[in-house]
Write a protein that holds these residues in place. Sequence first.
Motif, PDB file in Angstrom:
ATOM      1  N   THR A  62       0.064 -14.590  40.771  1.00 15.81           N
ATOM      2  CA  THR A  62       0.389 -14.885  39.344  1.00 15.81           C
ATOM      3  C   THR A  62       0.113 -16.123  38.592  1.00 15.81           C
ATOM      4  O   THR A  62      -0.179 -17.416  39.495  1.00 15.81           O
ATOM      5  CB  THR A  62       2.011 -15.629  39.933  1.00 15.81           C
ATOM      6  N   GLU A  63       0.937 -16.124  37.501  1.00 12.80           N
ATOM      7  CA  GLU A  63       0.300 -17.287  36.535  1.00 12.80           C
ATOM      8  C   GLU A  63       1.858 -18.089  36.135  1.00 12.80           C
ATOM      9  O   GLU A  63       2.639 -16.901  35.410  1.00 12.80           O
ATOM     10  CB  GLU A  63      -0.711 -16.979  35.068  1.00 12.80           C
ATOM     11  N   THR A  64       1.337 -18.920  36.155  1.00 13.67           N
ATOM     12  CA  THR A  64       3.223 -19.197  35.932  1.00 13.67           C
ATOM     13  C   THR A  64       3.620 -20.037  34.617  1.00 13.67           C
ATOM     14  O   THR A  64       2.703 -21.425  34.505  1.00 13.67           O
ATOM     15  CB  THR A  64       4.433 -19.543  36.866  1.00 13.67           C
ATOM     16  N   THR A  65       5.270 -20.957  34.155  1.00 14.88           N
ATOM     17  CA  THR A  65       4.496 -21.890  32.990  1.00 14.88           C
ATOM     18  C   THR A  65       4.909 -23.239  33.770  1.00 14.88           C
ATOM     19  O   THR A  65       4.905 -23.778  32.682  1.00 14.88           O
ATOM     20  CB  THR A  65       5.812 -21.506  32.281  1.00 14.88           C
ATOM     21  N   GLY A  66       4.622 -22.801  35.094  1.00 17.83           N
ATOM     22  CA  GLY A  66       5.185 -24.311  35.165  1.00 17.83           C
ATOM     23  C   GLY A  66       5.686 -24.275  37.053  1.00 17.83           C
ATOM     24  O   GLY A  66       5.293 -22.852  37.768  1.00 17.83           O
ATOM     25  N   PHE A  67       6.320 -25.230  37.245  1.00 19.53           N
ATOM     26  CA  PHE A  67       6.188 -24.864  39.223  1.00 19.53           C
ATOM     27  C   PHE A  67       7.419 -25.099  39.722  1.00 19.53           C
ATOM     28  O   PHE A  67       8.181 -24.673  40.586  1.00 19.53           O
ATOM     29  CB  PHE A  67       5.778 -26.448  40.186  1.00 19.53           C
ATOM     30  N   SER A  68       8.351 -24.651  39.280  1.00 20.95           N
ATOM     31  CA  SER A  68       9.829 -25.092  39.442  1.00 20.95           C
ATOM     32  C   SER A  68      10.666 -23.507  38.981  1.00 20.95           C
ATOM     33  O   SER A  68      10.894 -23.549  37.743  1.00 20.95           O
ATOM     34  CB  SER A  68      10.109 -25.769  38.715  1.00 20.95           C
ATOM     35  N   PRO A  69      10.779 -22.212  39.683  1.00 20.45           N
ATOM     36  CA  PRO A  69      11.605 -21.730  38.731  1.00 20.45           C
ATOM     37  C   PRO A  69      12.875 -21.906  39.055  1.00 20.45           C
ATOM     38  O   PRO A  69      13.857 -20.979  38.366  1.00 20.45           O
ATOM     39  CB  PRO A  69      10.870 -20.488  40.108  1.00 20.45           C
ATOM     40  N   GLN A  70      13.052 -22.675  39.581  1.00 21.45           N
ATOM     41  CA  GLN A  70      14.111 -22.872  39.774  1.00 21.45           C
ATOM     42  C   GLN A  70      15.489 -23.176  38.421  1.00 21.45           C
ATOM     43  O   GLN A  70      16.254 -23.704  37.895  1.00 21.45           O
ATOM     44  CB  GLN A  70      15.370 -23.615  40.455  1.00 21.45           C
ATOM     45  N   ARG A  71      13.970 -23.956  37.808  1.00 20.96           N
ATOM     46  CA  ARG A  71      14.979 -24.669  36.881  1.00 20.96           C
ATOM     47  C   ARG A  71      13.933 -23.986  35.104  1.00 20.96           C
ATOM     48  O   ARG A  71      13.824 -24.742  33.876  1.00 20.96           O
ATOM     49  CB  ARG A  71      13.986 -26.243  36.313  1.00 20.96           C
ATOM     50  N   GLY A  72      13.840 -23.208  35.795  1.00 18.31           N
ATOM     51  CA  GLY A  72      13.553 -22.081  34.141  1.00 18.31           C
ATOM     52  C   GLY A  72      11.939 -21.412  34.102  1.00 18.31           C
ATOM     53  O   GLY A  72      11.478 -20.838  32.756  1.00 18.31           O
ATOM     54  N   ASP A  73      11.351 -22.429  35.002  1.00 17.01           N
ATOM     55  CA  ASP A  73       8.854 -22.156  34.865  1.00 17.01           C
ATOM     56  C   ASP A  73       9.100 -20.569  34.877  1.00 17.01           C
ATOM     57  O   ASP A  73      10.583 -19.908  35.890  1.00 17.01           O
ATOM     58  CB  ASP A  73       8.412 -22.919  35.758  1.00 17.01           C
ATOM     59  N   GLU A  74       8.515 -19.401  34.394  1.00 16.82           N
ATOM     60  CA  GLU A  74       8.922 -18.147  34.379  1.00 16.82           C
ATOM     61  C   GLU A  74       7.197 -17.888  34.733  1.00 16.82           C
ATOM     62  O   GLU A  74       6.196 -17.824  34.345  1.00 16.82           O
ATOM     63  CB  GLU A  74       9.110 -17.035  33.246  1.00 16.82           C
ATOM     64  N   ILE A  75       6.892 -16.265  34.899  1.00 21.86           N
ATOM     65  CA  ILE A  75       6.206 -16.031  35.606  1.00 21.86           C
ATOM     66  C   ILE A  75       5.364 -15.003  33.885  1.00 21.86           C
ATOM     67  O   ILE A  75       6.070 -14.819  33.985  1.00 21.86           O
ATOM     68  CB  ILE A  75       5.933 -14.767  36.518  1.00 21.86           C
ATOM     69  N   PHE A  76       3.995 -15.479  33.861  1.00 17.02           N
ATOM     70  CA  PHE A  76       3.361 -14.196  32.625  1.00 17.02           C
ATOM     71  C   PHE A  76       2.912 -13.979  32.459  1.00 17.02           C
ATOM     72  O   PHE A  76       1.820 -13.210  31.967  1.00 17.02           O
ATOM     73  CB  PHE A  76       3.491 -15.529  31.334  1.00 17.02           C
ATOM     74  N   SER A  77       1.733 -13.662  33.571  1.00 16.35           N
ATOM     75  CA  SER A  77       0.663 -13.096  34.510  1.00 16.35           C
ATOM     76  C   SER A  77       0.857 -12.464  35.994  1.00 16.35           C
ATOM     77  O   SER A  77       1.209 -13.418  36.746  1.00 16.35           O
ATOM     78  CB  SER A  77      -0.042 -13.719  34.220  1.00 16.35           C
ATOM     79  N   LEU A  78       0.850 -11.821  36.251  1.00 16.49           N
ATOM     80  CA  LEU A  78       0.284 -10.786  38.119  1.00 16.49           C
ATOM     81  C   LEU A  78      -0.546  -9.869  37.906  1.00 16.49           C
ATOM     82  O   LEU A  78      -0.431  -9.436  37.169  1.00 16.49           O
ATOM     83  CB  LEU A  78       2.299 -10.479  38.192  1.00 16.49           C
ATOM     84  N   ALA A  79      -1.058 -10.163  38.960  1.00 19.23           N
ATOM     85  CA  ALA A  79      -1.697  -9.519  39.359  1.00 19.23           C
ATOM     86  C   ALA A  79      -1.743  -8.725  40.713  1.00 19.23           C
ATOM     87  O   ALA A  79      -1.494  -9.876  41.968  1.00 19.23           O
ATOM     88  CB  ALA A  79      -3.581  -9.502  39.117  1.00 19.23           C
ATOM     89  N   ALA A  80      -1.381  -7.508  41.719  1.00 20.78           N
ATOM     90  CA  ALA A  80      -2.144  -7.533  42.707  1.00 20.78           C
ATOM     91  C   ALA A  80      -2.972  -6.532  43.155  1.00 20.78           C
ATOM     92  O   ALA A  80      -3.212  -5.470  42.239  1.00 20.78           O
ATOM     93  CB  ALA A  80      -0.499  -6.787  42.895  1.00 20.78           C
ATOM     94  N   LEU A  81      -3.453  -6.883  44.013  1.00 19.98           N
ATOM     95  CA  LEU A  81      -4.662  -5.384  44.700  1.00 19.98           C
ATOM     96  C   LEU A  81      -4.794  -4.600  46.068  1.00 19.98           C
ATOM     97  O   LEU A  81      -4.336  -5.864  47.122  1.00 19.98           O
ATOM     98  CB  LEU A  81      -5.707  -5.997  44.694  1.00 19.98           C
ATOM     99  N   LYS A  82      -3.850  -3.882  46.176  1.00 24.72           N
ATOM    100  CA  LYS A  82      -3.899  -2.805  47.527  1.00 24.72           C
ATOM    101  C   LYS A  82      -5.024  -2.870  48.151  1.00 24.72           C
ATOM    102  O   LYS A  82      -6.163  -2.212  47.760  1.00 24.72           O
ATOM    103  CB  LYS A  82      -3.406  -1.513  47.424  1.00 24.72           C
ATOM    104  N   THR A  83      -5.338  -2.977  49.466  1.00 25.62           N
ATOM    105  CA  THR A  83      -6.491  -2.873  50.163  1.00 25.62           C
ATOM    106  C   THR A  83      -6.374  -2.847  51.823  1.00 25.62           C
ATOM    107  O   THR A  83      -5.010  -3.225  52.043  1.00 25.62           O
ATOM    108  CB  THR A  83      -7.288  -4.671  50.356  1.00 25.62           C
ATOM    109  N   LYS A  84      -6.886  -2.034  52.381  1.00 25.98           N
ATOM    110  CA  LYS A  84      -7.421  -1.267  53.846  1.00 25.98           C
ATOM    111  C   LYS A  84      -8.186  -1.420  54.505  1.00 25.98           C
ATOM    112  O   LYS A  84      -9.067  -0.969  53.340  1.00 25.98           O
ATOM    113  CB  LYS A  84      -6.283   0.066  53.620  1.00 25.98           C
TER     114      LYS A  84
END
Length: 239
Positions: A62-84
């Motif tokens: 993920t890419e986030t606006t900062g490092f503290s979700p408890q203080r309101g920082d948020e995810i603004f980009s997410l990537a996930a790749l399935k592998t087997k």
Amino acid sequence: MERPFQWISRILSLGLRYDQATAVGPTFQQEAWIRKMMKEAKKHTYSLETPLSDVMFILLDTETTGFSPQRGDEIFSLAALKTKKGESLDLYCSEFRPKRRIPEHIVALTGITNDDVACAPLLEEEIHHILSFLNHSILLGYHIQHDVAFLNEFLSRNYRTVLQQTAIEMRKIMECIYHDSFPTLDDALSFYQLSPIDRHTAKGDVMSLFEIWKRVFTELQRLQIDTLHDLYALLSQRS
């Protein structure tokens, strides 16, 4: 009273598909039913004897606006790749419009501007897709607890639930295999003489993770780390 998308996301987190969740509807909210679905969802977890080749691993970043979700920082980009079996299967990638502006130093790091996400969906508009994609998997990532903490804070605050998936730190696997230190994703890439792919973007970092994971998976096979039990036993050596 929960809004419809909150209810849908809550049900999806229990293991239902999106079409099943929307069919249930927000009126069927008995806690006993929720507990029953929780038990059903847990039946899909992997046993310790599951061969690693049978496990769906999902590389997450993920890419986030900062490092503290408890203080309101948020995810603004997410990537996930399935592998087997160390092979790529499916990719999810999206940007989101955060409720707070992306700070300039984060813009400089990621190359993603506030204008870039101005028309992106809100995270709550995409969370059902994310939960469905992550279902029935084990999560892998570099500093994965950062990504999990942000998702769990969002899920807890909005839907009173958290991710059910096991999350394993890629750094720890590498350090257990090679008895060396790899503090950053760049260190891991350098070890394998790999060039970063669009570094500090969620999609780019996930694709870099995949290049690492292919090599790590091959090394685990060479070391006869064949099952989840074997992997957890390896990781326990540096706990």
